[in-house]
Design a protein around this motif. Structure first.
Motif, PDB file in Angstrom:
ATOM      1  N   SER A   1      14.560  -5.546  -4.717  1.00 19.22           N
ATOM      2  CA  SER A   1      14.399  -6.731  -3.867  1.00 19.22           C
ATOM      3  C   SER A   1      12.917  -7.037  -3.775  1.00 19.22           C
ATOM      4  O   SER A   1      12.102  -6.134  -3.539  1.00 19.22           O
TER       5      SER A   1
ATOM      6  N   GLY B   1       9.755  -9.729  -2.321  1.00 24.88           N
ATOM      7  CA  GLY B   1       9.289 -10.807  -1.445  1.00 24.88           C
ATOM      8  C   GLY B   1       7.942 -11.306  -1.928  1.00 24.88           C
ATOM      9  O   GLY B   1       7.050 -10.509  -2.253  1.00 24.88           O
TER      10      GLY B   1
ATOM     11  N   ALA C   1      15.090 -11.015   1.220  1.00 22.33           N
ATOM     12  CA  ALA C   1      15.799 -10.849  -0.054  1.00 22.33           C
ATOM     13  C   ALA C   1      16.863  -9.775   0.055  1.00 22.33           C
ATOM     14  O   ALA C   1      17.972  -9.899  -0.505  1.00 22.33           O
ATOM     15  N   LYS C   2      16.565  -8.677   0.759  1.00 19.65           N
ATOM     16  CA  LYS C   2      17.561  -7.628   0.949  1.00 19.65           C
ATOM     17  C   LYS C   2      18.743  -8.159   1.745  1.00 19.65           C
ATOM     18  O   LYS C   2      19.914  -7.865   1.448  1.00 19.65           O
TER      19      LYS C   2
ATOM     20  N   ARG D   1      19.891 -10.986   1.769  1.00 18.26           N
ATOM     21  CA  ARG D   1      20.664 -11.956   0.989  1.00 18.26           C
ATOM     22  C   ARG D   1      21.313 -11.322  -0.237  1.00 18.26           C
ATOM     23  O   ARG D   1      21.638 -12.007  -1.204  1.00 18.26           O
TER      24      ARG D   1
ATOM     25  N   ARG E   1      20.160  -8.354  -2.083  1.00 15.80           N
ATOM     26  CA  ARG E   1      19.359  -7.477  -2.940  1.00 15.80           C
ATOM     27  C   ARG E   1      19.288  -7.971  -4.388  1.00 15.80           C
ATOM     28  O   ARG E   1      19.942  -8.926  -4.770  1.00 15.80           O
TER      29      ARG E   1
ATOM     30  N   HIS F   1      17.044  -9.556  -6.053  1.00 12.46           N
ATOM     31  CA  HIS F   1      16.449 -10.847  -6.400  1.00 12.46           C
ATOM     32  C   HIS F   1      15.175 -11.007  -5.572  1.00 12.46           C
ATOM     33  O   HIS F   1      14.815 -10.128  -4.782  1.00 12.46           O
ATOM     34  N   TYR F   2      14.495 -12.110  -5.738  1.00 14.32           N
ATOM     35  CA  TYR F   2      13.239 -12.321  -5.010  1.00 14.32           C
ATOM     36  C   TYR F   2      13.374 -13.520  -4.078  1.00 14.32           C
ATOM     37  O   TYR F   2      14.203 -14.409  -4.291  1.00 14.32           O
ATOM     38  N   GLN F   3      12.466 -13.500  -3.065  1.00 12.42           N
ATOM     39  CA  GLN F   3      12.492 -14.546  -2.049  1.00 12.42           C
ATOM     40  C   GLN F   3      11.044 -14.947  -1.756  1.00 12.42           C
ATOM     41  O   GLN F   3      10.196 -14.096  -1.482  1.00 12.42           O
TER      42      GLN F   3
END
Length: 867
Positions: free
Chosen positions: A563, A565, A590-591, A593, A595, A597-599
């Motif tokens: 994850s 950010g 991100a976690k 949502r 995990r 992926h990136y936010q």
């Protein structure tokens, strides 16, 4: 009727009688004449002679030496002295034309009818019709003459007896001048001798062995503390003044000197009349009679007490130079080496014979340019001293660092004659610093920068970035990494972390910073980014790196997600704290949502920022009104006695609505709003009030440590504030200790140096807080002479791992080597305490003993001063 010849004889006899009377009276007067009255006495006698001879005027001329331009002296007797003085001066100016007249002993009587040019010169200059000239030659003057001046030519020639009397008077006058001149010279020489003896502290004496009387000079009396007018003493008086330890030796030497008729040269001590011990150096000669028997001794003595002290100090200084571990070199004004000490040779490898009379430039390395040395010389010429770090070259060719202090030595005219350099070899310190730098700023598992170094680089990038340039932070957390450690073991987890770190480092640019913050948390800092799309591509690259399986060394491969950010500078924030916080907030989003992926950080995540803004306003009001801010105290415990020896004062905020607000929440707000100096002053004031209360109650002395932030420390005014507080509350300053971070000491500005000097003068101790989390420089610990090191809680927490134990033991050993007290903070378990005690850490604090408590809960640990 008496014939003319008989009348003339009678007149001559009468004149002779009158002149004899004047001469007899003058002789009696001259016997009592002094230097001040002699001219007046001569003038009076001249007046009587002038009247007896019926002369208009009379003058006694004392001619100057022939090789000088002096005018000469004269004594006048006249009805009008001033006109005669003018004529006599004119005559003296023309003395080359007539002075040969006084070289002949005969008295001359001449009038205007004379045909001799010399006599005409005298008559013309004196405006006389007739002159009687009585020549004479003296000793202290080059001669002169006695002149009687007549304005008519009717006077008869004087008899031989009269002329002889006049010649006798003239010689008597010159004898007076001679005698007084000799007496004046003797007086001047005696005064000169006295002054010389006093200046040189040298006295003289004469010992009459027959009479037993010793005649001493004024300076000798002064040396022995006697009345300066005292001139006679005995040998027993001398022996009584001798130091008891020197008395027998000096007696024996003097006895042998008299017996053998030999000179002596002695150094001995005396106790003068005022009880002061002095050291004297005496030299003497023996006088013997025709039979070889000693009849007298004479000599000199000099007070060498101060010289002996100086020589002793020089000897001590020489011993210090020989034994010191610091290299010392002395050069002349042109940089040519004149002297070195053994440490110089030990450090540089050069023997004395290899560098004496050689230029100091033999040590130069290529590390510094000409501008560096020009600035050094400029400061030396202005302040007389230069201090700093220099890289020089050993004889072996090795370049090494020195901490060098150069002092210009000036003579009495302010001209620099020498330079003295004192230097310390910093090679071992630099190696220790590099080792500590590696341990403190790099992760030992992955060899990536740790959080501390990341923060430094992030701060540097923010401070030195150009307008319009963006910077991105990507916080990375490996999803479910804890399951790997729990199921496959920590070695497998460590292999995964190392492989992931290697993949990141190989794939990203060298200019990008890849850091491991701890555990499975990584942070990537990317400078000079080109918008969100560019950063999104970097995040996709990182995701793809995780798609490749990891070999965990257990016969199986594993894949893992992450994850991430992302936050951008300056779009999302302009401070290190804010950017790190934003990246973490985005990573947790991100976690949340799902995990893997990136936010990107967005404005929807700004509630915390709004809260901080409101909190800042409330904090400002709390500082202004007072009453809400209070101190909690965490005990500091002695390892050896298990007794509370100090307290760390920690600020707490008693909010009227929200209750106790932790410092982790309001301190960042205070920093952002520039309130840290006010908060520091508030903490110092509350601490001083409490110390005053405890001291009045008779509590056993404690160290109360107050944290001072870097802005407060470097801004100036801290010493003045503390001085006023100490005076206001009348407390013992030794109770107070200031804790400062490493960053406050990095720049040796005049303000920082002045603050440290002022704190030391007030008697306030200095501790370095969170040591090892900053630059960890041994140089500033030595330079500023801090009293205590506080090991950061992150190292104590890490004692369960090898890295933490290595770092902590290194810090303790280094502090011991520098003579510093060591305190460990954040001690929470017995294992940590046992490790610290085994490695000789003296003091600790932490939840294992007590959490920070309000003042009323400290009572069990506050012992009375006699307890």
């Amino acid at each position: 009727m008496i014939d003319p010849s008989t009348r003339q004889l009678n007149a001559h006899a009468a004149l002779e009688q009158q002149l004899q009377t004047v001469l007899d009276h003058a002789t009696r007067v001259f016997l009592t004449s002094g230097h001040e009255t002699v001219e007046a006495d001569i003038a009076t006698a001249l007046k009587h002679l002038r009247k007896r001879l019926r002369a208009t005027d009379a003058a006694l001329l004392l001619c100057p030496p022939a090789d000088t331009r002096e005018e000469g002296r004269f004594v006048l007797s006249a009805q009008q002295t001033e006109p005669l003085g003018v004529r006599v001066r004119q005559l003296l100016q023309q003395r080359e034309q007539w002075c040969h007249l006084v070289l002949r002993p005969a008295v001359r009587q001449f009038a205007t009818e004379t045909e001799l040019e010399a006599e005409q010169c005298v008559l013309t200059a004196l405006q006389a019709q007739q002159v009687i000239l009585v020549p004479v030659v003296g000793r202290q003057v080059d001669g002169g003459c006695l002149l009687f001046i007549f304005q008519n030519t009717q006077s008869e020639a004087l008899s031989r007896a009269c002329l002889q009397l006049l010649s006798t008077f003239a010689h008597l006058c010159y004898l007076m001048v001679d005698r007084l001149g000799v007496m004046e010279q003797l007086s001047q020489r005696e005064q000169l001798l006295r002054r010389t003896e006093k200046l040189a502290s040298i006295g003289s004496w004469f010992d009459d062995l027959v009479s037993g009387q010793i005649t001493i000079s004024e300076q000798t009396a002064r040396i022995f503390g006697l009345d300066e007018d005292q001139r006679l003493v005995t040998i027993d008086d001398f022996y009584r003044h001798l130091h008891p330890d020197d008395r027998q030796r000096v007696r024996h030497e003097l006895h042998d000197s008299v017996r053998r008729g030999e000179a002596t040269d002695l150094t001995y001590r005396i106790i003068d009349q005022h009880g002061r011990q002095r050291t004297l150096h005496g030299m003497a000669e023996v006088i013997t009679d025709d039979s070889g028997q000693a009849i007298a001794r004479y000599g000199s003595l000099q007070d060498i007490t101060e010289q002996e002290v100086r020589e002793r100090h020089l000897l001590q200084a020489a011993k210090v130079l020989e034994s010191t571990n610091e290299g010392v070199v002395v050069t002349d004004a042109n940089g040519m080496i004149e002297a070195i000490n053994p440490a110089f040779s030990r450090i540089t490898g050069y023997d004395e014979s290899e560098v004496l009379q050689h230029s100091i430039a033999v040590l130069k390395s290529s590390r510094h340019d000409a501008r560096f040395y020009q600035d050094m010389l400029r400061q030396l010429s202005i302040t007389g001293q230069w201090r700093g770090e220099v890289w020089n070259r050993r004889r072996s060719g090795e370049i090494f660092p020195q901490w060098l202090t150069i002092t210009a030595v000036q003579d009495g005219l302010g001209k620099t004659g020498n330079y003295v350099g004192v230097f310390t070899d910093m090679s071992s310190q630099r190696r220790s610093e590099q080792q500590l730098e590696q341990l403190s700023h790099y992760d030992s598992l992955t060899n990536l920068p740790n959080r501390r170094l990341l923060i430094q680089r992030l701060q540097h990038a923010i401070e030195h970035g150009h307008d319009g340039q963006q910077l991105a932070l990507i916080a990375i957390d490996l999803d479910h990494f804890k399951h790997i450690n729990d199921s496959l073991g920590h070695p497998a987890g460590d292999r995964l972390l190392k492989q992931f770190a290697q993949r990141l480092r190989r794939r990203l640019r060298d200019s990008d910073t890849v850091a491991r913050q701890g555990g499975d948390d990584f942070m990537v800092m990317i400078e000079q980014v080109q918008g969100r799309e560019y950063v999104a591509k970097i995040a996709d690259i990182i995701k793809r790196l995780l798609c490749q399986p990891f070999d965990l060394g257990i016969g199986q491969e594993l894949m893992i997600g992450a994850s991430m950010g992302i936050t951008l500078y300056p779009d999302d924030g302009n401070s290190v704290t804010q950017l790190l916080s934003n990246a973490d907030v985005a990573m947790y989003r991100a976690k949340q949502r799902g995990r893997n992926h990136y936010q990107f950080y967005s404005n929807e995540m700004t509630r915390a920022a709004s809260d901080r803004l409101e909190l800042g306003s409330q904090l400002r009001h709390a500082l202004q009104r007072g009453g809400q801010l209070q101190l909690y105290y965490q005990p500091q415990v002695c390892m050896a006695s298990n007794r509370v020896v100090g307290l760390e004062a920690l600020m707490r905020w008693q909010h009227p609505d929200d209750g106790i607000i932790a410092p982790g929440r309001f301190l960042p707000v205070a920093e952002d709003n520039g309130l840290m100096p006010e908060l520091d002053t508030c903490a110092l004031t509350l601490a001083c009030q409490q110390i005053a209360h405890w001291q009045q109650r008779g509590v056993r002395p404690l160290t109360v440590a107050v944290n001072i932030t870097q802005p407060t420390f470097v801004a100036g005014g801290l010493v003045e504030t503390l001085s006023l507080l100490l005076q206001r509350y009348r407390i013992d300053s030794s109770w107070l200790e200031l804790e400062i971070t490493e960053g406050a000491l990095l720049e040796p500005t005049p303000a920082v140096l002045g603050t440290i000097a002022g704190l030391k003068e007030l008697g306030i101790s200095l501790a370095v807080d969170d040591f090892g989390t900053g630059y960890s420089s041994l140089a500033y610990l030595h330079r500023y002479k801090v009293d205590k090191l506080k090991i950061d809680r992150s190292f104590v927490t890490g004692l369960a791992e090898d890295d933490g134990r290595v770092i902590t033991s290194t810090i303790i050993n280094m502090a011991k080597g520098l003579g510093l007290q060591v305190l460990a903070e954040g001690v929470e378990c017995e294992q940590q305490l046992m490790f610290l005690r085994d490695h000789h850490c003296e003091v600790y604090q932490g939840f294992l003993f007590s959490q920070p408590v309000p003042v009323h809960q400290l009572q069990p640990w506050l012992l009375p001063a006699t307890g």
